[in-house]
Design an enzyme around this catalytic site. Structure first.
Site, short mmCIF file in Angstrom:
data_model
loop_
_atom_site.label_atom_id
_atom_site.label_comp_id
_atom_site.label_asym_id
_atom_site.label_seq_id
_atom_site.Cartn_x
_atom_site.Cartn_y
_atom_site.Cartn_z
N TRP A 99 0.83 -1.22 0.00
CA TRP A 99 0.00 0.00 0.00
C TRP A 99 0.86 1.26 0.00
O TRP A 99 0.36 2.35 -0.23
CB TRP A 99 -0.90 0.02 1.22
CG TRP A 99 -2.02 -1.00 1.24
CD1 TRP A 99 -2.21 -2.04 0.38
CD2 TRP A 99 -3.10 -1.06 2.19
NE1 TRP A 99 -3.34 -2.74 0.73
CE2 TRP A 99 -3.91 -2.17 1.84
CE3 TRP A 99 -3.46 -0.30 3.30
CZ2 TRP A 99 -5.06 -2.51 2.56
CZ3 TRP A 99 -4.60 -0.64 4.03
CH2 TRP A 99 -5.40 -1.74 3.65
N LYS A 100 2.14 1.14 0.32
CA LYS A 100 3.04 2.29 0.47
C LYS A 100 2.42 3.29 1.47
O LYS A 100 1.71 2.85 2.39
CB LYS A 100 3.35 2.91 -0.89
CG LYS A 100 3.88 1.85 -1.87
CD LYS A 100 4.50 2.41 -3.11
CE LYS A 100 4.99 1.27 -3.99
NZ LYS A 100 5.66 1.71 -5.19
N HIS A 126 12.67 -2.50 -0.07
CA HIS A 126 12.01 -1.94 -1.26
C HIS A 126 12.89 -0.83 -1.83
O HIS A 126 13.56 -0.12 -1.08
CB HIS A 126 10.63 -1.39 -0.88
CG HIS A 126 9.81 -1.04 -2.09
ND1 HIS A 126 9.97 0.14 -2.75
CD2 HIS A 126 8.87 -1.74 -2.76
CE1 HIS A 126 9.14 0.16 -3.80
NE2 HIS A 126 8.46 -0.96 -3.82
N GLU A 134 12.31 2.03 -2.81
CA GLU A 134 12.08 3.38 -2.26
C GLU A 134 12.82 3.55 -0.94
O GLU A 134 13.30 4.65 -0.64
CB GLU A 134 10.57 3.61 -2.12
CG GLU A 134 9.91 3.78 -3.49
CD GLU A 134 8.47 3.31 -3.59
OE1 GLU A 134 7.83 3.09 -2.54
OE2 GLU A 134 7.99 3.16 -4.73
N GLU A 153 12.20 -6.62 -8.12
CA GLU A 153 11.52 -5.41 -8.59
C GLU A 153 12.51 -4.56 -9.38
O GLU A 153 13.31 -3.82 -8.79
CB GLU A 153 11.00 -4.61 -7.40
CG GLU A 153 10.02 -5.36 -6.54
CD GLU A 153 9.06 -4.42 -5.81
OE1 GLU A 153 7.86 -4.65 -5.91
OE2 GLU A 153 9.51 -3.46 -5.18
N GLY A 174 6.44 2.43 -10.32
CA GLY A 174 5.78 3.73 -10.36
C GLY A 174 5.97 4.46 -11.68
O GLY A 174 5.69 5.65 -11.77
N SER A 226 4.75 -2.30 -11.27
CA SER A 226 3.61 -2.01 -12.15
C SER A 226 2.89 -3.27 -12.62
O SER A 226 2.39 -3.31 -13.75
CB SER A 226 4.06 -1.15 -13.33
OG SER A 226 4.64 0.05 -12.86
N GLY A 256 1.96 -2.77 -6.30
CA GLY A 256 1.89 -1.40 -5.78
C GLY A 256 0.51 -0.81 -5.99
O GLY A 256 -0.47 -1.21 -5.34
N GLY A 257 0.39 0.13 -6.92
CA GLY A 257 -0.86 0.88 -7.12
C GLY A 257 -2.11 0.02 -7.24
O GLY A 257 -3.16 0.36 -6.65
#
Ligand code: 3PY
Length: 253
Positions: free
Chosen positions: A10-11, A98, A100, A170, A176, A216, A237-238
Site C-alpha cells: 500500500w506504500k 524496497h 524506495e 523489482e 511507479g 507495475s 503497488g498501485g
C-alpha cells in the site's frame, strides 16, 4: 509446488476509513474468489496493521505485513518500529529493502541483512526486495547487481532460515513508472535468481523459494507474468489499492 503469493504494497497511502474499507473488501473477496492455494497479503502502513489484522479474522488465505522495520529490538530510536514490536501484534510478513527505502532512506545491503535477521528471529517472514536501476539494465549489469544484493542481504542465512524468505524481484525502472518488464525479461531474471539460490543452497531449496515479480503489475499483465515458470506471484503497488484489481490479480494464475 511453490507457494503462490500476491502481496499488496500500500506504500504511504490511505487514511483510517479508507484503509478499513479496502481491507474489509479484500478479505471478503479473497474468501469468496481467490483460489485456496494463493496467499493474499496486505502490507500496510504501520498505523493500520492492527486494525487490518483484526479485519482478517479467521480468513485462512489472507495475511498482514508491514513495509519495513528497524534493525534494533528497542531503545532510543525516535520514530522507528522494531521487528519485536511488530511480532507482538501478530504481524505475519515484513517487506524489506524496497527500492524506495534503498533510494530515499539510504538502506544498504548490510543494514537489510540485519533487518532480515531481526524479522526471522521474531518469527515473521521477510519479503526481501531487490532489483536493478535503469542505467544498470542499459549497461547489461543487472545480473551482477542482483547477485550482490542477494549475497550481501540474505545469503548469510542458514538454509533453514532462507526457507522462510519470500523474494521480490523489482526492477526499479518498472516501479511507479507504468513500465513493466516483459514476461520474458521477468522470467529470464527469475530463472537467474533461482540458479543463484541453487548455487548457494542447492536445487531443492531453490525450487522451494517463492520469487515474486514487482513493478507495475496489474490485472492486464498479471496472467502473462504468472504463467512464467519461475514467477510465483507479485508484489503489487498501485493496483493493490483497488480491491477489484487486487483480487483479480490473485486469480491470474
Ligand atoms: C510497484 O508495483 O510499483 C511496487 O513498487 C510494488 O512494490
Amino acid at each position: 509446488m511453490r507457494q503462490k503469493i500476491v502481496a499488496g504494497n500500500w506504500k504511504m497511502n490511505l487514511n483510517k476509513e479508507e484503509a478499513e474499507i479496502l481491507a474489509s473488501e479484500v478479505v471478503n473477496m479473497a474468501k469468496d474468489e481467490t483460489p485456496s492455494d494463493v496467499k493474499v497479503i496486505m502490507c500496510t502502513p504501520f498505523i493500520h496493521l492492527s486494525k487490518v489484522k483484526s479485519l482478517i479474522g479467521d480468513a485462512a488465505n489472507v495475511f498482514v505485513g508491514a513495509q519495513n522495520c528497524y534493525t534494533e529490538p528497542k531503545g532510543a530510536y525516535t520514530g522507528e518500529i522494531s521487528a519485536q514490536q511488530l511480532a507482538s501484534y501478530g504481524i505475519d510478513y515484513v517487506i524489506l529493502g524496497h527500492s524506495e527505502r534503498r533510494e530515499y532512506f539510504g538502506e544498504s545491503n548490510e543494514m537489510l541483512a540485519t533487518k532480515t535477521d531481526a524479522v526471522i528471529a521474531n518469527g515473521m517472514l521477510p519479503i526481501f526486495c531487490f532489483g536493478e536501476v535503469l542505467e544498470e539494465r542499459e549497461a547489461g549489469t543487472q545480473k551482477a547487481v542482483v547477485e550482490k544484493q542477494l549475497s550481501e542481504g540474505i545469503f548469510h542465512l542458514s538454509a533453514e532460515d532462507f526457507g522462510k524468505v519470500v523474494l521480490a524481484y523489482e526492477p526499479v525502472w518498472a516501479i511507479g513508472t507504468g513500465k513493466t518488464a516483459t514476461s520474458a525479461q521477468a522470467q529470464e531474471m527469475h530463472k537467474d535468481i533461482r540458479d543463484m539460490i541453487a548455487a548457494k543452497y542447492g536445487q531443492e531449496v531453490a525450487d522451494a523459494t517463492p520469487i515474486l515479480y514487482g513493478g507495475s503489475a496489474k490485472p492486464s499483465n498479471a496472467q502473462e507474468l504468472f504463467a512464467q515458470p519461475d514467477v510465483d506471484g507479485g508484489l503489487i503497488g498501485g493496483a493493490s489499492l483497488a480491491s477489484r484489481d487486487f483480487i483479480d490479480i490473485s486469480k491470474s494464475y
